[in-house]
Scaffold this motif. Structure first.
Motif: not given
Length: 167
Positions: A82-88, A90-100, A113-115
């Motif tokens: 959940q902590e890592v997904n929070e920025p997505f 807040v911006l309502e951008l879930e499932d719009r970007y792949d993360v590497v 926290g770093a991620l």
């Protein structure tokens, strides 16, 4: 000493005004939105405690690849996910970007926290005008500078000394 102002003719300028001229058609917000409306790839670096995360976001379907593993495989704890997904969120951008991401150093909590900081910085870079305000307000663009205090000479730990014995 008398000041003189010489009038120098400038090509294409009849007179100077305080009003800004209309922007050319190629610079209007509509044309920029059509050019940059799609999600853009971006990168960001996040640090927390001793952990460092190098993050790239690519327009996609919400796939996570962290050191070659999935998000659930790398962070089995739901709190860290959940902590890592929070920025997505807040911006309502879930499932719009792949993360590497490549993460090194520190422990699990520091890496999460770093991620999060790396993802927030990458989203900020992808679209500064729209993403910066909500990310800044949520506190995701601030580097958490807290780290372990160093051990001092003559003490057992950073602050713990030897116990005083009267006899």
């Amino acid at each position: 000493m008398a000041e003189t102002t010489a009038e120098i003719p400038v090509e294409g300028v009849e007179e100077y005004t305080t009003e800004t001229p209309e922007a050319p058609q190629e610079y209007t917000s509509e044309s920029l939105a059509s050019r940059f409306g799609e999600p853009q790839p971006a990168a960001g670096t996040g640090r927390r405690k001793n952990a460092i995360a190098r993050v790239r976001i690519i327009p996609g379907t919400g796939q996570w690849k962290i050191n070659g593993r999935t998000l659930e495989g790398y962070f089995p704890n739901k709190v860290h996910q959940q902590e890592v997904n929070e920025p997505f969120k807040v911006l309502e951008l879930e499932d719009r970007y792949d993360v590497v991401a490549r993460i090194s150093g520190g422990g699990i909590s520091g890496q999460a926290g770093a991620l999060r900081l790396g993802v927030a910085r990458a989203l900020n870079e992808a679209d500064v005008d729209n993403n910066r305000g909500p990310l800044k307000k949520a506190g995701f663009l601030t580097r958490d500078a807290r780290a372990v205090e160093r051990k001092k000479a003559g003490l057992k730990k950073a602050r713990k000394g030897t116990q005083y014995s009267k006899r």
